[in-house]
Design a protein around this motif. Structure first.
Motif, PDB file in Angstrom:
ATOM      1  N   TYR A 109       2.612  12.862 -26.486  1.00  0.00           N
ATOM      2  CA  TYR A 109       3.657  12.569 -25.497  1.00  0.00           C
ATOM      3  C   TYR A 109       3.236  13.065 -24.108  1.00  0.00           C
ATOM      4  O   TYR A 109       3.487  12.395 -23.097  1.00  0.00           O
ATOM      5  N   LEU A 110       2.568  14.207 -24.048  1.00  0.00           N
ATOM      6  CA  LEU A 110       2.087  14.715 -22.757  1.00  0.00           C
ATOM      7  C   LEU A 110       1.043  13.769 -22.157  1.00  0.00           C
ATOM      8  O   LEU A 110       0.979  13.609 -20.933  1.00  0.00           O
ATOM      9  N   LEU A 111       0.230  13.142 -23.013  1.00  0.00           N
ATOM     10  CA  LEU A 111      -0.710  12.137 -22.507  1.00  0.00           C
ATOM     11  C   LEU A 111       0.043  10.942 -21.922  1.00  0.00           C
ATOM     12  O   LEU A 111      -0.368  10.374 -20.906  1.00  0.00           O
ATOM     13  N   LYS A 112       1.134  10.573 -22.556  1.00  0.00           N
ATOM     14  CA  LYS A 112       1.953   9.452 -22.073  1.00  0.00           C
ATOM     15  C   LYS A 112       2.478   9.722 -20.664  1.00  0.00           C
ATOM     16  O   LYS A 112       2.547   8.817 -19.831  1.00  0.00           O
ATOM     17  N   ILE A 113       2.823  10.972 -20.375  1.00  0.00           N
ATOM     18  CA  ILE A 113       3.383  11.321 -19.060  1.00  0.00           C
ATOM     19  C   ILE A 113       2.373  12.104 -18.219  1.00  0.00           C
ATOM     20  O   ILE A 113       2.741  12.884 -17.346  1.00  0.00           O
ATOM     21  N   GLN A 114       1.096  11.864 -18.470  1.00  0.00           N
ATOM     22  CA  GLN A 114       0.045  12.618 -17.771  1.00  0.00           C
ATOM     23  C   GLN A 114       0.139  12.453 -16.257  1.00  0.00           C
ATOM     24  O   GLN A 114      -0.104  13.403 -15.503  1.00  0.00           O
ATOM     25  N   ASN A 115       0.482  11.256 -15.799  1.00  0.00           N
ATOM     26  CA  ASN A 115       0.604  11.036 -14.352  1.00  0.00           C
ATOM     27  C   ASN A 115       1.746  11.864 -13.759  1.00  0.00           C
ATOM     28  O   ASN A 115       1.642  12.339 -12.616  1.00  0.00           O
ATOM     29  N   ILE A 116       2.818  12.029 -14.511  1.00  0.00           N
ATOM     30  CA  ILE A 116       3.932  12.863 -14.036  1.00  0.00           C
ATOM     31  C   ILE A 116       3.488  14.310 -13.938  1.00  0.00           C
ATOM     32  O   ILE A 116       3.751  15.001 -12.940  1.00  0.00           O
ATOM     33  N   ILE A 117       2.785  14.776 -14.968  1.00  0.00           N
ATOM     34  CA  ILE A 117       2.289  16.152 -14.951  1.00  0.00           C
ATOM     35  C   ILE A 117       1.315  16.354 -13.798  1.00  0.00           C
ATOM     36  O   ILE A 117       1.349  17.386 -13.106  1.00  0.00           O
ATOM     37  N   GLN A 118       0.452  15.360 -13.565  1.00  0.00           N
ATOM     38  CA  GLN A 118      -0.491  15.454 -12.448  1.00  0.00           C
ATOM     39  C   GLN A 118       0.244  15.617 -11.127  1.00  0.00           C
ATOM     40  O   GLN A 118      -0.229  16.313 -10.219  1.00  0.00           O
ATOM     41  N   GLY A 119       1.416  15.001 -11.005  1.00  0.00           N
ATOM     42  CA  GLY A 119       2.215  15.124  -9.785  1.00  0.00           C
ATOM     43  C   GLY A 119       2.704  16.529  -9.516  1.00  0.00           C
ATOM     44  O   GLY A 119       3.094  16.853  -8.395  1.00  0.00           O
ATOM     45  N   TYR A 120       2.671  17.381 -10.546  1.00  0.00           N
ATOM     46  CA  TYR A 120       3.084  18.779 -10.381  1.00  0.00           C
ATOM     47  C   TYR A 120       1.898  19.709 -10.113  1.00  0.00           C
ATOM     48  O   TYR A 120       2.072  20.926 -10.098  1.00  0.00           O
ATOM     49  N   TYR A 121       0.708  19.127  -9.906  1.00  0.00           N
ATOM     50  CA  TYR A 121      -0.444  19.928  -9.488  1.00  0.00           C
ATOM     51  C   TYR A 121      -0.450  19.951  -7.962  1.00  0.00           C
ATOM     52  O   TYR A 121      -0.484  18.907  -7.320  1.00  0.00           O
ATOM     53  N   ARG A 122      -0.451  21.140  -7.394  1.00  0.00           N
ATOM     54  CA  ARG A 122      -0.303  21.268  -5.950  1.00  0.00           C
ATOM     55  C   ARG A 122      -1.372  22.185  -5.375  1.00  0.00           C
ATOM     56  O   ARG A 122      -1.940  23.022  -6.065  1.00  0.00           O
ATOM     57  N   GLY A 123      -1.618  22.019  -4.052  1.00  0.00           N
ATOM     58  CA  GLY A 123      -2.566  22.871  -3.360  1.00  0.00           C
ATOM     59  C   GLY A 123      -3.493  22.063  -2.479  1.00  0.00           C
ATOM     60  O   GLY A 123      -3.777  20.908  -2.775  1.00  0.00           O
ATOM     61  N   SER A 124      -3.969  22.666  -1.388  1.00  0.00           N
ATOM     62  CA  SER A 124      -4.840  21.964  -0.448  1.00  0.00           C
ATOM     63  C   SER A 124      -6.288  21.938  -0.921  1.00  0.00           C
ATOM     64  O   SER A 124      -7.036  21.023  -0.612  1.00  0.00           O
ATOM     65  N   GLY A 125      -6.695  22.956  -1.656  1.00  0.00           N
ATOM     66  CA  GLY A 125      -8.052  22.995  -2.195  1.00  0.00           C
ATOM     67  C   GLY A 125      -8.020  22.594  -3.657  1.00  0.00           C
ATOM     68  O   GLY A 125      -7.662  21.477  -4.005  1.00  0.00           O
ATOM     69  N   ILE A 126      -8.400  23.536  -4.532  1.00  0.00           N
ATOM     70  CA  ILE A 126      -8.252  23.301  -5.972  1.00  0.00           C
ATOM     71  C   ILE A 126      -6.770  23.340  -6.291  1.00  0.00           C
ATOM     72  O   ILE A 126      -6.077  24.316  -6.009  1.00  0.00           O
ATOM     73  N   GLN A 127      -6.267  22.286  -6.894  1.00  0.00           N
ATOM     74  CA  GLN A 127      -4.838  22.214  -7.182  1.00  0.00           C
ATOM     75  C   GLN A 127      -4.510  22.960  -8.466  1.00  0.00           C
ATOM     76  O   GLN A 127      -5.294  22.982  -9.410  1.00  0.00           O
TER      77      GLN A 127
END
Length: 402
Positions: A131-149
């Motif tokens: 299920y986490l793979l299914k919503i991987q793009n949503i999870i990616q949207g919660y990665y933040r930061g100007s350098g390494i997110q």
């Protein structure tokens, strides 16, 4: 009706309860923004640094290596047992991208946040992984930061997942596992077929270009590339005439010593080579040859060969003669192929009629290989889309209304 549909009708016809991620898995780190009783629940795993992980990598072994990126592999007796973990886990990278992984068994981890099921009798961890793979793009949207997110775990832990009865979770995992195994087997078969075709092509190319084969068609002689061709080396990038993007003004490809599309460095407004030519990499991918029937600008020691007389040497025939050729290079200093060294190389030169016939034959073989090379990624992409479609369909439920 499928087995899963039957189970849904029997066990949860009115819908499925959705639960936040923090309530169904336990993490090996504490996170804020979730109920206090959940913050105190953590599982314990050991981690190593990325340098150590890479130093112990092998292609096969008893212990899986879990990194945060595409780097993968195993190890076998090359690390202290004190760093080896055991169990069924989901791994979410603590930095970089949301490259979510699953493993069940012995493993060494570097840079991941690891999770296990709160209760294996209620929550199947591999179901949660799918299920986490299914919503991987949503999870990616919660990665933040100007350098390494880095992930905003508070937001990720609040994501709600549909949680059907355990029997349905296991049935979904079984279907998706089978589909994944099938896709992997198909990809292996396609890769094997491609390698077989490439080896066949190389065998027939070398046989056709051998002395015995060429001599049977009439007079043939050995000649050096220096006698037959103008050989020049590419220089620096044209700094005052350069664009990363192709435009109407900057339309001439700047070509380096990379392979295929990786050779394209940028674009210039004027070509340095306008004749049909063969290029050979002089550094890095030494010996890699390309046939170029378009204007281009060579850089970074890319050697260009242009026949002096098109009536004596067919440029495409020249390409097939040097394709895949290995060169003896000095063992000291930076390995490189120089124009004088290349000029001493010899090829067999038959009549123009024979050259053209050989080119026609090898073009057909080359087309077959190129079709396989281009068809393989397309087939793999199609299978991936098919898998994602069925995965998303299997993991979509009507939410239970209370």
């Amino acid at each position: 009706m499928s087995r899963i549909d039957e189970l849904i009708q029997q066990m949860c016809p009115d819908g499925v309860e959705c639960k936040p991620l923090w309530s169904i898995v336990i993490w090996d780190k504490k996170f804020s923004g979730v109920p206090s009783e959940q913050q105190t629940r953590t599982c314990k795993f050991k981690h190593v640094d990325a340098k150590t992980l890479r130093s112990i990598r092998t292609d096969s072994g008893d212990v899986k290596l879990l990194s945060t990126g595409n780097f993968d592999g195993f190890t076998n007796g090359r690390i202290s047992a004190s760093y080896v973990n055991s169990g069924e886990v989901i791994a979410i990278p603590s930095g970089g991208a949301a490259n979510i992984k699953y493993w069940d068994g012995l493993f060494v981890d570097s840079g991941n946040i690891l999770a296990v099921s709160v209760d294996e009798q209620l929550y199947n961890l591999k179901y949660i992984y799918y299920y986490l793979l299914k919503i991987q793009n949503i999870i990616q949207g919660y990665y933040r930061g100007s350098g390494i997110q880095h992930p905003d775990m508070t937001a990720i832990l609040r994501i709600k997942l549909p949680v059907p009865p355990l029997e349905i979770q296991k049935e979904i995992v079984k279907v998706l596992d089978n589909f994944t195994d099938y896709s992997t087997e198909l990809q292996t078969e396609l890769q094997t077929e491609l390698q077989v075709r490439i080896k066949q092509y190389e065998y027939y190319r070398n046989k056709i270009l051998s002395f015995d084969s060429l001599a049977s068609g009439g007079q043939v002689e050995w000649q050096t590339l220096g006698e037959l061709c103008n050989i020049s080396a590419g220089g620096d990038v044209p700094k005052d005439d350069f664009s990363e993007e192709q435009t109407e003004k900057y339309a001439i490809p700047i070509v380096s010593n990379g392979i295929g599309k990786n050779a394209l460095y940028g674009y210039a407004s004027k070509e340095k080579i306008s004749e049909v030519a063969v290029t050979i990499s002089a550094r890095g991918t030494i010996g890699y040859a390309e046939y170029r029937d378009y204007p281009y600008y060579p850089i970074v020691r890319l050697l260009s060969l242009i026949p002096y007389d098109a009536g004596i040497l067919n440029t495409k025939y020249l390409y097939y003669c040097v394709q895949g050729r290995k060169y003896q290079l000095p063992t000291s200093g930076i390995p490189q192929l120089t124009a004088p060294t290349l000029g001493k190389q010899k090829i067999l030169v038959p009549s123009m009629e024979i050259q053209e016939r050989i080119v026609n034959i090898l073009d057909i073989f080359s087309t077959i290989c190129d079709d396989l090379k281009s068809g393989l990624p397309a087939e793999i992409a199609a299978r991936q889309k098919q898998y994602e479609y069925y995965r998303d369909k299997l993991l979509t439920f009507k939410e239970l209304q209370r």
